[in-house]
Design a protein around this motif. Structure first.
Motif, PDB file in Angstrom:
ATOM      1  N   THR A  14       0.816  -1.216   0.000  1.00  0.00           N
ATOM      2  CA  THR A  14       0.000   0.000   0.000  1.00  0.00           C
ATOM      3  C   THR A  14       0.849   1.265   0.000  1.00  0.00           C
ATOM      4  N   ALA A  15       1.887   1.283   0.833  1.00  0.00           N
ATOM      5  CA  ALA A  15       2.738   2.477   0.923  1.00  0.00           C
ATOM      6  C   ALA A  15       3.442   2.778  -0.386  1.00  0.00           C
ATOM      7  N   THR A  46       8.886  -2.394  -8.212  1.00  0.00           N
ATOM      8  CA  THR A  46       8.501  -2.291  -6.802  1.00  0.00           C
ATOM      9  C   THR A  46       9.565  -1.535  -6.017  1.00  0.00           C
ATOM     10  N   LEU A  47      10.822  -1.874  -6.255  1.00  0.00           N
ATOM     11  CA  LEU A  47      11.915  -1.173  -5.579  1.00  0.00           C
ATOM     12  C   LEU A  47      11.959   0.301  -5.976  1.00  0.00           C
ATOM     13  N   MET A  48      11.596   0.590  -7.210  1.00  0.00           N
ATOM     14  CA  MET A  48      11.610   1.975  -7.682  1.00  0.00           C
ATOM     15  C   MET A  48      10.523   2.822  -7.029  1.00  0.00           C
ATOM     16  N   PRO A  71      10.035   4.431  -0.604  1.00  0.00           N
ATOM     17  CA  PRO A  71      10.248   5.787  -0.079  1.00  0.00           C
ATOM     18  C   PRO A  71      11.657   6.311  -0.317  1.00  0.00           C
ATOM     19  N   LEU A  72      12.664   5.439  -0.253  1.00  0.00           N
ATOM     20  CA  LEU A  72      14.041   5.889  -0.473  1.00  0.00           C
ATOM     21  C   LEU A  72      14.204   6.474  -1.867  1.00  0.00           C
ATOM     22  N   LEU A  79      14.498  11.166  -5.744  1.00  0.00           N
ATOM     23  CA  LEU A  79      13.980  11.828  -6.942  1.00  0.00           C
ATOM     24  C   LEU A  79      13.150  13.074  -6.650  1.00  0.00           C
ATOM     25  N   LYS A  80      12.932  13.345  -5.387  1.00  0.00           N
ATOM     26  CA  LYS A  80      12.053  14.458  -5.030  1.00  0.00           C
ATOM     27  C   LYS A  80      12.446  15.788  -5.675  1.00  0.00           C
TER      28      LYS A  80
END
Length: 375
Positions: free
Chosen positions: A280-281, A330-332, A335-336, A341-342
Motif C-alpha cells: 500500500t505504501a 517495486t523497488l523503484m 520511499p528511499l 527523486l524528489k
C-alpha cells in the motif's frame, strides 16, 4: 500517484469542502494506493513483453493488459483531479509535479537513447515525447482543461465524440502525441465524473465474484483476436486509416474499446484489496516507478540482453522476466527512491512564483495537481 488524496468532490464549489475532504497524507485511501501500485506493475511488465518474442498466447495476454491498464490508470488520474479549478496553488503544483518531470525525463530519455543506443542524431524535442513521457504531457493537457469538463452538462459523451473524431483523423500530427491524448481523453473525463459511491460499488462482494469470469471471457476473446485484429488499436495512438481500416471503423473501435476497457477496469478494481497491504505504501511512489522503469527496459534492449539470452523468449523465461521487472519497479516505488527523486518529481518552486494571495488559501480538498503522475 498523488502526493495526497482527496475524498469527495462535486463540481468546483470549493467553499463547501469539509475538513474530512482535506485529510492529511497519513489518511490516504489504501484502496487507491493499492490500485495504483498494481497498475504500475502491469505497465512495467507489459513494456517488458514488448521486447521478447510473442507467441499467440503471450500476444493475447499483452493485448488483454493493454486493453485496460492505461485506461484504468487514467480513470484514477481523473478521479483524483476533480478538485482542480486552476487556483494559484494548484497551478504551481501542476508546474512542479508535471511540467518539470516532463522536461527532465524527456531530456534524460532522449540523451539515454542517443548514447546507449548509439543514435547520436536522436532529437531532443519537448514537443515529440518519446516512449513513456507522453503521459505527463497528456496529463498536463487533461488537467488544465478540467474546469471546462466539470462545468459541461454532458462531458463524457462530448469527450467520446472528440476521441471518435480523432480516431478518424489521420492528419493529426505527432506533436505532444495528440492522437493518444485525444483518444484517451474519455477515460480522464470519466474519472472526473465519478464519485466515491461509484468506487464503493466495485468493492462489493458481487463485483469480486464477477471479476474472474469477466477476465476469463476477455482473455479468450484476446486469444481469438490476437491473430485477427491489428494490435495497434489498443495503443490509441493511430487513426483508423493508419491501421489500414476505413475512417468509419475508428469511431466504432473507439466506442467498443471504451466499453471493453470500462468493463475490465471495473473487474480489476473489484479485485484490488480494500485494506492496507505490504504494498500500500508503494502507491505514493508510483511516479518514480513509472518514470524509471523505462531506463531498465530500454537499457537491457540496447545492451542486446534479449538477443544474447535466448531462453528469455521461452515461456519460463517470460515468467522470470515478468517477475524480475515487477520486483524492479517495486523497488523503484519505495520511499528511499522517492526521496532521491524528489528534487525533480516534487521540486520546491516557491522561488519562481509570487506569494499566494490570502483569498486563495481557503481550505480545499487537497488540490492534487500531481494526482495522475503517480499511477
Amino acid at each position: 500517484m498523488p502526493q495526497e488524496q482527496n475524498a469527495v468532490l462535486g463540481p468546483p464549489d470549493l467553499h463547501t469542502v469539509t475538513r474530512r475532504q482535506a485529510a492529511p497524507a497519513e489518511e490516504r485511501d489504501a484502496f487507491l494506493d493499492n490500485a495504483k501500485y498494481l497498475l504500475i506493475v502491469l505497465v512495467a511488465v507489459a513494456h517488458a513483453w514488448e521486447v521478447v518474442e510473442a507467441t499467440r498466447a503471450t500476444k493475447a495476454l499483452y493485448v488483454l493488459v493493454y486493453a485496460f491498464h492505461m485506461p484504468a490508470f487514467i480513470i484514477l488520474s481523473g478521479y483524483l483531479s476533480r478538485s482542480f479549478a486552476g487556483r494559484p496553488r494548484q497551478l504551481r503544483r501542476l508546474v512542479s509535479g508535471i511540467v518539470v518531470p516532463y522536461v527532465v525525463f524527456e531530456t534524460a530519455y532522449s540523451l539515454f537513447k542517443r548514447y546507449a543506443d548509439d543514435t547520436p542524431d536522436h532529437p531532443i524535442s519537448l514537443l515529440d515525447p518519446w516512449f513513456l513521457t507522453w503521459f505527463l504531457g497528456a496529463l498536463f493537457i487533461w488537467r488544465v482543461t478540467t474546469p471546462l469538463w466539470q462545468w459541461l452538462r454532458h462531458p463524457l459523451p462530448l469527450a467520446l465524440a472528440v476521441a471518435a473524431l480523432a480516431s478518424a483523423s489521420p492528419a493529426i500530427g505527432e506533436d505532444l502525441n495528440l492522437q493518444r491524448v485525444l483518444q484517451f481523453l474519455p477515460y480522464f473525463v470519466l474519472g472526473l465524473c465519478l464519485k466515491p459511491e461509484h468506487l464503493a460499488l466495485v468493492r462489493h462482494r458481487r463485483a469480486r465474484l464477477l471479476a474472474a469470469p469477466v477476465f476469463a471471457v476477455a482473455g479468450g476473446f484476446a486469444y481469438w483476436a490476437a491473430t485477427r485484429v491489428e494490435t495497434g488499436w489498443v495503443f490509441r495512438n493511430s487513426s483508423a486509416q493508419e491501421l489500414g481500416a476505413a475512417w468509419w471503423v475508428g469511431p466504432l473501435m473507439t466506442t467498443a474499446l471504451f466499453g471493453g476497457a470500462l468493463l475490465l477496469t471495473v473487474a480489476f478494481l473489484a479485485l484490488v484489496p480494500k485494506h492496507r497491504t505490504w504494498f500500500t505504501a508503494l502507491g505514493a511512489g508510483t511516479i518514480c516507478g513509472y518514470l524509471l522503469h523505462g531506463f531498465l527496459i530500454k537499457g537491457a534492449e540496447y545492451a542486446g540482453l534479449f538477443e544474447r539470452v535466448g531462453w528469455l523468449h521461452d515461456p519460463l523465461g517470460k515468467v522470470v522476466l515478468s517477475a524480475a521487472v515487477a520486483i524492479a519497479v517495486t523497488l523503484m516505488c519505495t520511499p528511499l527512491v522517492r526521496r532521491v527523486l524528489k528534487p525533480v518529481t516534487e521540486p520546491d518552486l516557491s522561488w519562481a512564483f509570487h506569494k499566494e494571495p490570502a483569498r486563495d488559501r481557503t481550505p480545499t480538498a487537497v488540490s492534487l495537481a500531481r494526482a495522475g503522475t503517480r499511477s
